[in-house]
Design a protein around this motif. Sequence first.
Motif, mmCIF file in Angstrom:
data_model
loop_
_atom_site.group_PDB
_atom_site.id
_atom_site.type_symbol
_atom_site.label_atom_id
_atom_site.label_comp_id
_atom_site.label_asym_id
_atom_site.label_seq_id
_atom_site.Cartn_x
_atom_site.Cartn_y
_atom_site.Cartn_z
ATOM 1 N N CYS A 42 86.047 3.689 -35.366
ATOM 2 C CA CYS A 42 85.224 4.218 -34.273
ATOM 3 C C CYS A 42 85.655 3.576 -32.964
ATOM 4 C CB CYS A 42 83.738 3.943 -34.520
ATOM 5 S SG CYS A 42 83.294 2.194 -34.513
ATOM 6 N N GLY A 43 85.159 4.106 -31.860
ATOM 7 C CA GLY A 43 85.452 3.527 -30.564
ATOM 8 C C GLY A 43 84.731 2.207 -30.370
ATOM 9 N N ALA A 44 85.241 1.385 -29.458
ATOM 10 C CA ALA A 44 84.629 0.077 -29.220
ATOM 11 C C ALA A 44 83.255 0.200 -28.566
ATOM 12 C CB ALA A 44 85.557 -0.771 -28.355
ATOM 13 N N ASP A 45 83.051 1.240 -27.778
ATOM 14 C CA ASP A 45 81.764 1.430 -27.111
ATOM 15 C C ASP A 45 80.840 2.250 -28.000
ATOM 16 O OD1 ASP A 45 82.607 0.063 -24.819
ATOM 17 O OD2 ASP A 45 83.515 1.889 -24.004
ATOM 18 N N PHE A 46 79.624 1.796 -28.142
ATOM 19 C CA PHE A 46 78.632 2.538 -28.910
ATOM 20 C C PHE A 46 77.296 2.429 -28.205
ATOM 21 C CE2 PHE A 46 78.547 -1.798 -30.529
ATOM 22 C CZ PHE A 46 77.196 -2.073 -30.654
ATOM 23 N N ARG A 47 76.399 3.288 -28.580
ATOM 24 C CA ARG A 47 75.057 3.266 -28.015
ATOM 25 C C ARG A 47 74.048 3.225 -29.146
ATOM 26 N NH1 ARG A 47 73.416 7.837 -25.398
ATOM 27 N NH2 ARG A 47 74.929 9.185 -26.456
ATOM 28 N N ILE A 48 72.872 2.765 -28.833
ATOM 29 C CA ILE A 48 71.799 2.835 -29.812
ATOM 30 C C ILE A 48 70.592 3.520 -29.180
ATOM 31 C CG2 ILE A 48 72.561 0.751 -31.021
ATOM 32 C CD1 ILE A 48 70.219 -0.741 -29.735
ATOM 33 N N TYR A 83 74.149 2.170 -53.052
ATOM 34 C CA TYR A 83 73.706 2.447 -51.694
ATOM 35 C C TYR A 83 74.636 3.448 -51.010
ATOM 36 C CZ TYR A 83 70.225 -1.318 -51.466
ATOM 37 O OH TYR A 83 69.117 -2.119 -51.654
ATOM 38 N N ALA A 84 74.049 4.325 -50.224
ATOM 39 C CA ALA A 84 74.822 5.159 -49.309
ATOM 40 C C ALA A 84 75.110 4.302 -48.088
ATOM 41 C CB ALA A 84 74.040 6.406 -48.925
ATOM 42 N N ALA A 85 76.237 3.592 -48.136
ATOM 43 C CA ALA A 85 76.587 2.626 -47.097
ATOM 44 C C ALA A 85 77.957 2.964 -46.540
ATOM 45 C CB ALA A 85 76.584 1.209 -47.659
ATOM 46 N N MET A 86 78.126 2.768 -45.234
ATOM 47 C CA MET A 86 79.423 2.918 -44.586
ATOM 48 C C MET A 86 79.634 1.770 -43.617
ATOM 49 S SD MET A 86 80.441 6.831 -43.692
ATOM 50 C CE MET A 86 80.999 7.935 -44.984
ATOM 51 N N LEU A 87 80.911 1.458 -43.429
ATOM 52 C CA LEU A 87 81.301 0.415 -42.492
ATOM 53 C C LEU A 87 82.087 1.045 -41.354
ATOM 54 C CD1 LEU A 87 82.747 -3.067 -43.294
ATOM 55 C CD2 LEU A 87 83.957 -1.573 -41.707
ATOM 56 N N PHE A 88 81.813 0.608 -40.127
ATOM 57 C CA PHE A 88 82.463 1.138 -38.928
ATOM 58 C C PHE A 88 83.173 -0.002 -38.210
ATOM 59 C CE2 PHE A 88 78.691 3.590 -39.955
ATOM 60 C CZ PHE A 88 79.223 4.876 -40.066
ATOM 61 N N GLU A 89 84.468 0.199 -37.933
ATOM 62 C CA GLU A 89 85.306 -0.822 -37.295
ATOM 63 C C GLU A 89 85.981 -0.224 -36.071
ATOM 64 O OE1 GLU A 89 87.622 -3.649 -35.850
ATOM 65 O OE2 GLU A 89 86.065 -4.044 -37.353
ATOM 66 N N ALA A 90 85.952 -0.968 -34.961
ATOM 67 C CA ALA A 90 86.452 -0.439 -33.688
ATOM 68 C C ALA A 90 87.927 -0.723 -33.447
ATOM 69 C CB ALA A 90 85.637 -1.013 -32.531
ATOM 70 N N GLU A 91 88.540 -1.614 -34.209
ATOM 71 C CA GLU A 91 89.927 -1.979 -33.935
ATOM 72 C C GLU A 91 90.763 -1.888 -35.204
ATOM 73 O OE1 GLU A 91 92.457 -5.776 -32.130
ATOM 74 O OE2 GLU A 91 90.272 -5.750 -31.996
ATOM 75 N N ALA A 92 90.764 -2.941 -36.002
ATOM 76 C CA ALA A 92 91.525 -2.995 -37.249
ATOM 77 C C ALA A 92 90.815 -3.966 -38.176
ATOM 78 C CB ALA A 92 92.968 -3.439 -36.999
#
Length: 389
Positions: A170-176, A26-35
């Motif tokens: 990534c930043g803690a704030d995101f939009r969809i 899969y072309a998969a990625m994980l995004f984490e806002a802190e650690a």
Amino acid sequence: MRLDVAILGGGIAGLWLLARLRAQGYAAMLFEAEALGAGQTLASQGIIHGGLKYAIDLKLGQDADALADMPTRWRACLEGKGDVDLAGVQVNALHHLFWARRSIASRMTGFFGSKLLRGRVDALPEADWPLALRDPEHVGAVYRLDEIVLDVPSLLAHFATRLAPWIKLCGADFRIERMGDGIAALLLRDPMGEERRIEAARYVFAAGAGNEQALTMLGQPASRAQRRPLRMLLIEGVPSPLYAHCFDTSDKPRVTVTTHQTAAGKLVWYVGGQIAEAGATQDDAALIDAAKREFATLLPRLDLSTCRFAGWHVDRAEGATPDGRKPDAPVIQAHGNALLAWPTKLALAPSLADTLLPMLPPPAVGAIAADGWPTPPIATPIWERAAWR
């Protein structure tokens, strides 16, 4: 950026799923806002439960059923033979223990000797009891469980090394951007402040308490998630390691103890169980006073007079149940192409991935890259951040 699967949340649930997806193309990625592991993962005790913890009222229920196969699954992975290769991850204890106070030890003999539990529990001779439990006046029996205890920082470091190209900060704030009851695109900010547009066939939210924000964005009530807070106890400078539950006739251990080592080389007991449940409504001072009384009752020969103590608040986030109790198994809620996932326990991360994978379409995107996008750090262990008293 186009993906097959975008995962939000860098705890054990998201990391385990990412490893499974990458292994299947899969072309998969994980995004984490802190650690990585900053929330519930590092706050866990690292015990790979087999469900016997939930048999301490002398019954086996759905909790035990959901966890029964987990020690075998994890052991295979640690040997490099499972669906996720964990070879090299540090194991703190090959077995977790149960100890019974002398006053109720006789009640355990028949239960733990039953055919149902044969091979999962062994009675230890007194000569093999850990040093902290060698108090036959107050400790009546010690049993060895088919459960391992992992070093969670080592587990996180293993995933971070092997999956680094596909884990992004990534930043803690995101939009969809909405699409029906699902998501058309996820809008994140990288550490340089640049907004990144992520389009994926599926979006998996495995961010613990952060899933509540996703529920709101998807127009769902926050009540579809729940929290069960507790206050864990840390004791620094203990005389010897201990990995054990104290058995009693209730639905939770009186105490559950694991042992960790600080960067300065000091041993720390990390204590959960009923004392941590009661501690949810206490401040650190009250928790510590209660803990000193509890250990004086359970192990009166144990000298903790030179130890330092600390409390640690944990806000366990889960998929909601009608009565607010802990779910028996991982919880997944589907909202269009968005999947909100809670493993319930660290040990159940493999089970969560098993359930999620059939809910995903086959991989279609192909190779991906994210140039110049940093990887998040690994969170600092809580025993290095505690406010000691």
